[in-house]
Design an enzyme around this catalytic site. Sequence first.
Site, short mmCIF file in Angstrom:
data_model
loop_
_atom_site.label_atom_id
_atom_site.label_comp_id
_atom_site.label_asym_id
_atom_site.label_seq_id
_atom_site.Cartn_x
_atom_site.Cartn_y
_atom_site.Cartn_z
N ASP A 9 5.75 -22.07 -0.64
CA ASP A 9 5.51 -21.16 0.49
C ASP A 9 5.85 -19.75 0.03
O ASP A 9 7.01 -19.45 -0.28
CB ASP A 9 6.43 -21.61 1.63
CG ASP A 9 6.34 -20.71 2.84
OD1 ASP A 9 5.56 -19.73 2.82
OD2 ASP A 9 7.06 -20.97 3.81
N ILE A 10 4.86 -18.89 0.01
CA ILE A 10 5.03 -17.54 -0.55
C ILE A 10 6.05 -16.72 0.25
O ILE A 10 6.67 -15.80 -0.29
CB ILE A 10 3.67 -16.81 -0.67
CG1 ILE A 10 3.75 -15.68 -1.68
CG2 ILE A 10 3.19 -16.32 0.69
CD1 ILE A 10 2.40 -15.14 -2.11
N GLY A 31 -3.27 -19.24 8.53
CA GLY A 31 -3.01 -19.35 7.10
C GLY A 31 -1.79 -18.58 6.65
O GLY A 31 -0.78 -18.47 7.36
N ASP A 33 -1.37 -15.44 6.24
CA ASP A 33 -1.15 -14.23 7.05
C ASP A 33 -0.20 -14.55 8.22
O ASP A 33 0.82 -13.87 8.43
CB ASP A 33 -2.53 -13.76 7.57
CG ASP A 33 -2.53 -12.34 8.05
OD1 ASP A 33 -1.47 -11.69 8.04
OD2 ASP A 33 -3.61 -11.86 8.45
P1 ADP Z 1 -8.17 -16.42 3.54
O1 ADP Z 1 -8.58 -16.03 4.92
O2 ADP Z 1 -8.08 -15.25 2.59
O3 ADP Z 1 -8.96 -17.56 3.01
P2 ADP Z 1 -5.90 -18.21 4.11
O4 ADP Z 1 -4.56 -17.82 4.57
O5 ADP Z 1 -6.74 -19.04 5.03
O6 ADP Z 1 -6.64 -16.84 3.71
O7 ADP Z 1 -5.80 -18.97 2.74
C1 ADP Z 1 -5.48 -18.37 1.52
C2 ADP Z 1 -4.65 -19.33 0.72
O8 ADP Z 1 -3.29 -19.28 1.16
C3 ADP Z 1 -5.08 -20.80 0.84
O9 ADP Z 1 -5.12 -21.36 -0.46
C4 ADP Z 1 -3.96 -21.42 1.67
O10 ADP Z 1 -3.76 -22.79 1.32
C5 ADP Z 1 -2.78 -20.60 1.24
N1 ADP Z 1 -1.59 -20.58 2.11
C6 ADP Z 1 -1.46 -20.86 3.42
N2 ADP Z 1 -0.18 -20.72 3.82
C7 ADP Z 1 0.53 -20.33 2.74
C8 ADP Z 1 1.91 -20.03 2.48
N3 ADP Z 1 2.83 -20.07 3.44
N4 ADP Z 1 2.26 -19.67 1.21
C9 ADP Z 1 1.34 -19.60 0.22
N5 ADP Z 1 0.04 -19.87 0.40
C10 ADP Z 1 -0.36 -20.23 1.64
#
Ligand code: ADP
Length: 168
Positions: A9-10, A31, A33
Amino acid sequence: MAIEVTQGDITQIPVDAIVNAANEGLKGGGGVDGAIHRAGGPDIMKECRQIGHCPTGEAVITTAGELPAKKVIHTVGPVWNDGNKNEEELLANAYRNSMKVADENGLMSISFPNISTGIYGFPKEKAAQIAIETVKGFLNNPRRDFDVKFVCFDNENLEIYQKILNEK
Ligand code: ADP
């Protein structure tokens, strides 16, 4: 220069800057964001509102609020249509401009999510290749000493990144 891949989790990563896969209105959403705004608290959104807008491929910077990172760099990846809407170049721009903003702010450790590969539907393998190539290009020309982490959330992206980085 160091490039590594990790899974997790970033929002929990204590680096100089984490990158958010934002939308043009900087309004938060699902997601990664949504996760960043939830974990970081309202100060991030307050600054996003002041900035107002970020075109696809560009990047802006805000506080990281309550996150362990120092700053959040919000970039907007392209929505994948059919591959003929300049998607590849726009994704490369998102990575390059995020690195540029980090550089301009003296932020030397930076963590990226897999931009555009979630809700925006960009093919994962192609996106990973662009991400890695673009970041390597930035770090080599001129040579710069950053620590870059690609933080993969899903197993599929993790395997793709591991494969590409071990190959090269
Ligand atoms: P986008 O609209 O740019 O596609 P998303 O948030 O839907 O953005 O997805 C971008 C990537 O982030 C996906 O690979 C998703 O699995 C990942 N993601 C979602 N939540 C987290 C998190 N908490 N930490 C890291 N990566 C995440």
